[in-house]
Scaffold this motif. Structure first.
Motif, PDB file in Angstrom:
ATOM      1  N   ARG A 162     -30.102  -2.096 -17.362  1.00 40.78           N
ATOM      2  CA  ARG A 162     -29.820  -3.734 -16.953  1.00 40.78           C
ATOM      3  C   ARG A 162     -29.909  -3.795 -15.683  1.00 40.78           C
ATOM      4  O   ARG A 162     -28.957  -3.337 -14.919  1.00 40.78           O
ATOM      5  CB  ARG A 162     -28.900  -4.130 -17.944  1.00 40.78           C
ATOM      6  CG  ARG A 162     -28.428  -5.633 -17.505  1.00 40.78           C
ATOM      7  CD  ARG A 162     -27.131  -6.080 -18.054  1.00 40.78           C
ATOM      8  NE  ARG A 162     -27.527  -6.157 -19.580  1.00 40.78           N
ATOM      9  CZ  ARG A 162     -26.330  -6.562 -20.399  1.00 40.78           C
ATOM     10  NH1 ARG A 162     -25.083  -6.412 -20.033  1.00 40.78           N
ATOM     11  NH2 ARG A 162     -26.633  -6.579 -21.915  1.00 40.78           N
ATOM     12  N   THR A 163     -30.623  -4.917 -15.034  1.00 44.38           N
ATOM     13  CA  THR A 163     -30.702  -5.056 -13.502  1.00 44.38           C
ATOM     14  C   THR A 163     -30.384  -6.385 -13.706  1.00 44.38           C
ATOM     15  O   THR A 163     -30.789  -7.331 -14.271  1.00 44.38           O
ATOM     16  CB  THR A 163     -32.016  -4.769 -13.038  1.00 44.38           C
ATOM     17  OG1 THR A 163     -32.979  -5.739 -13.689  1.00 44.38           O
ATOM     18  CG2 THR A 163     -32.448  -3.089 -13.019  1.00 44.38           C
ATOM     19  N   MET A 183     -40.464  -1.288 -15.902  1.00 48.86           N
ATOM     20  CA  MET A 183     -39.483  -2.425 -16.089  1.00 48.86           C
ATOM     21  C   MET A 183     -40.321  -3.711 -16.467  1.00 48.86           C
ATOM     22  O   MET A 183     -41.199  -3.968 -15.946  1.00 48.86           O
ATOM     23  CB  MET A 183     -38.310  -2.837 -15.106  1.00 48.86           C
ATOM     24  CG  MET A 183     -37.580  -1.304 -15.036  1.00 48.86           C
ATOM     25  SD  MET A 183     -36.340  -1.074 -16.002  1.00 48.86           S
ATOM     26  CE  MET A 183     -35.258  -2.659 -16.072  1.00 48.86           C
ATOM     27  N   PRO A 184     -39.611  -4.715 -17.456  1.00 44.37           N
ATOM     28  CA  PRO A 184     -40.165  -5.992 -17.666  1.00 44.37           C
ATOM     29  C   PRO A 184     -40.312  -6.638 -16.255  1.00 44.37           C
ATOM     30  O   PRO A 184     -39.563  -6.478 -15.334  1.00 44.37           O
ATOM     31  CB  PRO A 184     -39.274  -6.548 -18.772  1.00 44.37           C
ATOM     32  CG  PRO A 184     -38.999  -5.557 -19.137  1.00 44.37           C
ATOM     33  CD  PRO A 184     -38.485  -4.243 -18.289  1.00 44.37           C
ATOM     34  N   HIS A 214     -34.140  -3.038 -20.606  1.00 43.29           N
ATOM     35  CA  HIS A 214     -35.266  -2.157 -20.897  1.00 43.29           C
ATOM     36  C   HIS A 214     -34.492  -0.928 -21.599  1.00 43.29           C
ATOM     37  O   HIS A 214     -33.654  -0.351 -21.056  1.00 43.29           O
ATOM     38  CB  HIS A 214     -36.247  -1.910 -19.768  1.00 43.29           C
ATOM     39  CG  HIS A 214     -37.366  -0.684 -20.274  1.00 43.29           C
ATOM     40  ND1 HIS A 214     -38.248  -1.167 -21.401  1.00 43.29           N
ATOM     41  CD2 HIS A 214     -37.476   0.537 -19.974  1.00 43.29           C
ATOM     42  CE1 HIS A 214     -38.921  -0.156 -21.517  1.00 43.29           C
ATOM     43  NE2 HIS A 214     -38.603   0.722 -20.953  1.00 43.29           N
ATOM     44  N   ALA A 215     -34.929  -0.716 -22.789  1.00 47.13           N
ATOM     45  CA  ALA A 215     -34.415   0.577 -23.363  1.00 47.13           C
ATOM     46  C   ALA A 215     -35.443   1.588 -23.537  1.00 47.13           C
ATOM     47  O   ALA A 215     -36.770   1.394 -23.900  1.00 47.13           O
ATOM     48  CB  ALA A 215     -34.066   0.240 -24.764  1.00 47.13           C
ATOM     49  N   GLN A 224     -26.136  -0.003 -15.741  1.00 51.65           N
ATOM     50  CA  GLN A 224     -26.368  -1.377 -15.207  1.00 51.65           C
ATOM     51  C   GLN A 224     -26.422  -1.462 -13.553  1.00 51.65           C
ATOM     52  O   GLN A 224     -25.479  -0.838 -12.847  1.00 51.65           O
ATOM     53  CB  GLN A 224     -25.154  -2.266 -15.619  1.00 51.65           C
ATOM     54  CG  GLN A 224     -24.962  -3.620 -14.887  1.00 51.65           C
ATOM     55  CD  GLN A 224     -24.294  -4.764 -16.047  1.00 51.65           C
ATOM     56  OE1 GLN A 224     -24.779  -4.779 -17.183  1.00 51.65           O
ATOM     57  NE2 GLN A 224     -23.237  -5.082 -15.292  1.00 51.65           N
ATOM     58  N   TYR A 225     -27.599  -2.022 -13.139  1.00 42.98           N
ATOM     59  CA  TYR A 225     -27.431  -2.141 -11.733  1.00 42.98           C
ATOM     60  C   TYR A 225     -27.355  -3.486 -11.186  1.00 42.98           C
ATOM     61  O   TYR A 225     -28.100  -4.445 -11.731  1.00 42.98           O
ATOM     62  CB  TYR A 225     -28.660  -1.568 -11.171  1.00 42.98           C
ATOM     63  CG  TYR A 225     -29.066  -1.952  -9.976  1.00 42.98           C
ATOM     64  CD1 TYR A 225     -28.672  -1.253  -8.660  1.00 42.98           C
ATOM     65  CD2 TYR A 225     -30.207  -2.716  -9.459  1.00 42.98           C
ATOM     66  CE1 TYR A 225     -28.893  -1.132  -7.226  1.00 42.98           C
ATOM     67  CE2 TYR A 225     -30.412  -2.823  -8.057  1.00 42.98           C
ATOM     68  CZ  TYR A 225     -29.830  -2.275  -7.209  1.00 42.98           C
ATOM     69  OH  TYR A 225     -30.365  -2.469  -5.658  1.00 42.98           O
ATOM     70  N   GLU A 226     -26.379  -3.746 -10.310  1.00 41.09           N
ATOM     71  CA  GLU A 226     -26.193  -5.285  -9.778  1.00 41.09           C
ATOM     72  C   GLU A 226     -26.504  -5.417  -8.223  1.00 41.09           C
ATOM     73  O   GLU A 226     -25.922  -4.676  -7.649  1.00 41.09           O
ATOM     74  CB  GLU A 226     -24.986  -5.557 -10.079  1.00 41.09           C
ATOM     75  CG  GLU A 226     -24.589  -5.753 -11.664  1.00 41.09           C
ATOM     76  CD  GLU A 226     -23.411  -6.417 -12.088  1.00 41.09           C
ATOM     77  OE1 GLU A 226     -23.163  -7.745 -11.696  1.00 41.09           O
ATOM     78  OE2 GLU A 226     -22.483  -5.662 -12.743  1.00 41.09           O
TER      79      GLU A 226
END
Length: 232
Positions: free
Chosen positions: A45-46, A69-70, A79-80, A159-161
């Motif tokens: 998750r970004t 990635m989408p 994305h999984a 998770q990347y933020e």
């Protein structure tokens, strides 16, 4: 863990990180293991808390492989994929940028005829000219890294933020199911409980969410796909 074990483990991480490098310098895309092979499920998750430029280039790498990635949208991008139970180094990159037309002086060698009619010769001289080019100008960028060794049959959330230039976070969590049907998230690491079965499909849990940091009164928001010239 002994010093020798630490050195062996560091060598394993290095081999895994470099194993997919192509001699030409190109990046290959990650090939997931088959469903029948031992694997873990990783959800990536970004989240972009600030739109920092007119265009965006995001990258996700697993060791030396690229993860497709989408397109980035107004909300988090998720994305999984299945990953092998082996040392993994995840790299995340954000580059908000714009393009500028610039010019520069270049020198080049010009040939011309010289000498006499009896003894023709070809000489060279140095000339200058103005060359125009398109420059990639970074407005804000950040990179995050997570080292992880997934367990076969387990499920994870990466998770990347992105918050601002040089300010981003990358985290890894193990997803554990509870009797209520919800998921508990615990940090990845050596204290993870064992996993026995490969999960086929799992609902996306609520991820830990750090308070977004904004500047200049901007609200947190998502980014448009690369080469989109209008702000969100």
């Amino acid at each position: 863990m002994s010093g020798e074990d630490e050195r062996v483990r560091a060598l394993v991480w290095l081999i895994a990180a470099l194993g997919g490098t192509v001699a030409s310098g190109c990046v290959r895309h990650y090939q997931e293991p088959a469903v029948s092979e031992p694997h873990a499920v990783v959800r990536i998750r970004t989240i972009r808390h600030r739109w920092a430029g007119p265009m965006l280039d995001e990258t996700v790498r697993l060791n030396a492989y690229a993860i497709t990635m989408p397109p980035a949208g107004p909300g988090p991008t998720t994305h999984a994929l299945r990953v092998r139970p082996e040392p993994a180094m995840w790299r995340f990159g954000t580059d908000f940028y714009h393009l500028e037309q610039r010019s520069r002086l270049e020198t080049y060698q010009e040939s011309y005829s010289c000498g006499t009619s009896s003894y023709p010769q070809t000489c060279t001289r140095t000339q200058t000219r103005t060359a125009y080019y398109t420059a990639h100008v970074t407005d804000a960028a950040c990179q995050g890294v997570v080292q992880h060794e997934p367990l076969a049959g387990a499920a994870y959330l990466l998770q990347y933020e992105f918050y601002d230039h040089g300010h981003c976070t990358a985290s890894c969590f193990r997803q554990l199911s509870s009797p209520s049907g919800e998921f508990q998230l615990i940090p990845c690491g050596p204290n993870e409980p064992p996993a026995y079965a490969t999960p086929a499909s799992m609902a996306l849990p609520r991820a830990p969410h750090a308070a977004p940091r904004t500047s200049g009164g901007e609200n947190a928001g998502g980014a448009r796909p690369r080469n989109t010239l209008s702000p969100p």
